[in-house]
Design an enzyme around this catalytic site. Structure first.
Site, PDB file in Angstrom:
ATOM      1  N   LYS A   1       0.965  -1.287   0.026  1.00 39.25           N
ATOM      2  CA  LYS A   1      -0.014   0.028   0.030  1.00 39.25           C
ATOM      3  C   LYS A   1       0.893   1.302   0.177  1.00 39.25           C
ATOM      4  CE  LYS A   1      -3.628  -2.605  -0.061  1.00 39.25           C
ATOM      5  NZ  LYS A   1      -3.019  -3.909   0.352  1.00 39.25           N
TER       6      LYS A   1
ATOM      7  N   TYR B   1      -2.526 -12.780   3.065  1.00 41.03           N
ATOM      8  CA  TYR B   1      -2.473 -12.578   1.545  1.00 41.03           C
ATOM      9  C   TYR B   1      -1.317 -13.415   1.123  1.00 41.03           C
ATOM     10  CZ  TYR B   1      -5.458  -8.382   2.347  1.00 41.03           C
ATOM     11  OH  TYR B   1      -6.471  -7.532   2.799  1.00 41.03           O
TER      12      TYR B   1
ATOM     13  N   TYR C   1     -11.729 -14.841   3.538  1.00 39.00           N
ATOM     14  CA  TYR C   1     -11.001 -13.773   3.500  1.00 39.00           C
ATOM     15  C   TYR C   1     -10.501 -13.830   5.143  1.00 39.00           C
ATOM     16  CZ  TYR C   1      -8.857  -9.404   4.319  1.00 39.00           C
ATOM     17  OH  TYR C   1      -7.934  -8.422   4.537  1.00 39.00           O
TER      18      TYR C   1
HETATM   19  C1  PLP Z   1      -3.742  -5.142   0.418  1.00 38.04           C
HETATM   20  C2  PLP Z   1      -2.799  -6.077   0.251  1.00 38.04           C
HETATM   21  C3  PLP Z   1      -2.637  -7.065  -1.025  1.00 38.04           C
HETATM   22  C4  PLP Z   1      -3.616  -6.827  -2.200  1.00 38.04           C
HETATM   23  O1  PLP Z   1      -3.217  -5.648  -2.857  1.00 38.04           O
HETATM   24  P1  PLP Z   1      -4.662  -5.289  -3.738  1.00 38.04           P
HETATM   25  O2  PLP Z   1      -3.937  -4.220  -4.385  1.00 38.04           O
HETATM   26  O3  PLP Z   1      -5.776  -4.744  -2.473  1.00 38.04           O
HETATM   27  O4  PLP Z   1      -5.108  -6.124  -4.473  1.00 38.04           O
HETATM   28  C5  PLP Z   1      -1.838  -8.085  -1.084  1.00 38.04           C
HETATM   29  N1  PLP Z   1      -0.976  -8.238   0.099  1.00 38.04           N
HETATM   30  C6  PLP Z   1      -1.293  -7.567   1.436  1.00 38.04           C
HETATM   31  C7  PLP Z   1      -0.171  -7.925   2.441  1.00 38.04           C
HETATM   32  C8  PLP Z   1      -1.905  -6.516   1.326  1.00 38.04           C
HETATM   33  O5  PLP Z   1      -2.012  -5.611   2.434  1.00 38.04           O
END
Ligand code: PLP
Length: 336
Positions: free
Chosen positions: A49, A286, A260
């Site tokens: 991010k 993730y 999720y």
């Molecule tokens: C937000 C996030 C993602 C996904 O990225 P997007 O741009 O929202 O698809 C992947 N890994 C982590 C650790 C995240 O915080």
């Protein structure tokens, strides 16, 4: 249009390293695997991010806003990086989190508080459903809020990953490395859309493969369509005349597990393998799931052993500590 035309607040340390995962590659006996270390982006424990927030905060600062609002899950990495960026730039920060306040703030939530963000608990709403209402309240109090969408995923945020594709291109060129596939966790779509546009813009010929993390569609739109739409809008923000069609949005939806944020055996095994073979920590929500998707494909021989696959480590480290129970359940131990 040049990326430099868009205001950007520097928040991270770039370029993030690209490393070879030799022990993991040898263990899996498949393609050579590399990793782009955005977990080391440098902003309050790192993550993907940071890249989007550089352009979003650039815009907020140019517009003279005095606070930002965003939304996410209770353990949102996006909200934590937003809180850190706001602190660094001297803006107020409101985060709208899904769920209810826990007895003890841990992981990302602990950091949100340390970083000075004001936390609002939104129950079933974790994707910013109420953000405009809270922004309106703030305007009523004479504040100048800047609304950052869920995951920072709008065309301006996606510019961060257009820039990331250029960063990767110059690193691989310098190293003489030819990447065939780029694999990453895809959830709010900004990473995926930005990389799609960025790869086209710099003429990269690797295939992009998003591993879908969250099975719920936002606003009833199919996820692939949402990524395509965001990629088209990002290209038009850049005044880039390209044709992007649905076939270019490749999503693997085979490791959605129990939904999720729910850790299962696949995530546990992937996290354990990468930790024990490479000394690298993946997160439970993730990157653990995305790596499980990559490993499943290697085992199914979906990559050629001569190929080079780059896994984009998108961060998420603070959440590890909130999954202590789920991560300590027995996982298959890898060979030495
Ligand atoms: C937000 C996030 C993602 C996904 O990225 P997007 O741009 O929202 O698809 C992947 N890994 C982590 C650790 C995240 O915080």
């Amino acid at each position: 249009m040049k990326l430099e035309k868009f205001p950007r607040s520097t928040l991270g340390f770039w370029p993030t390293p690209v490393v070879a995962l030799d022990r993991l590659s040898d263990h899996l006996r498949g393609p050579r695997i590399y990793m782009k270390r955005d977990d080391q982006s440098g902003l309050a424990l790192g993550g993907n991010k940071t890249r989007k927030l550089e352009f979003l905060f650039g815009d907020a600062m140019e517009r003279g806003c005095d606070c930002v609002l965003t939304a996410g899950a209770g353990q949102s990495n996006h909200c934590r990086q937003t809180a850190a960026a706001a602190a660094a730039l001297g803006l107020g920060c409101h985060v709208l989190l899904g769920g209810a306040e826990p007895a003890v703030a841990q992981g990302n939530l602990l950091l949100d508080r340390l970083l000075g963000a004001q936390v609002h608990w939104m129950g079933a709403h974790r994707k910013g459903e109420d953000v405009e209402r809270v922004a309106e309240d703030l305007r009523g109090q004479g504040r100048r809020p800047y609304v950052i969408p869920y995951g920072g995923s709008n065309p301006r945020g996606a510019l961060g990953f257009v820039r990331a594709a250029e960063e990767l291109a110059s690193q691989t060129e310098q190293a003489g490395l030819d990447i065939d596939h780029v694999v990453f966790a895809s959830s709010s779509g900004g990473t995926h859309a930005g990389l799609l546009v960025g790869a086209m813009r710099c003429g990269a010929d690797y295939e992009l493969l998003g591993i879908r993390i969250d099975k719920e569609d936002t606003a009833g739109k199919p996820f692939a369509g949402e990524i395509l739409d965001l990629a088209c809008r990002t290209a038009s923000l850049l005044e880039l005349e390209v044709v992007i069609d649905e076939a270019m949005v490749q999503l693997d939806e085979s490791v959605l597990g129990d939904g999720y944020g729910v850790v299962g055996d696949l995530e546990r095994e992937a996290i354990s393998l990468v930790a024990r073979l490479e000394g690298i920590v993946l997160d439970p929500v993730y990157t653990g799931r995305a790596m499980a998707g990559l490993i499943r494909r290697v085992r199914a021989e979906q990559f050629d052993s001569q190929e080079h696959v780059l896994f984009w480590h998108t961060g998420g480290i603070p959440a590890v500590f909130t999954y202590a129970d789920a991560l300590q359940a027995p996982a298959t131990a890898p060979a030495q």
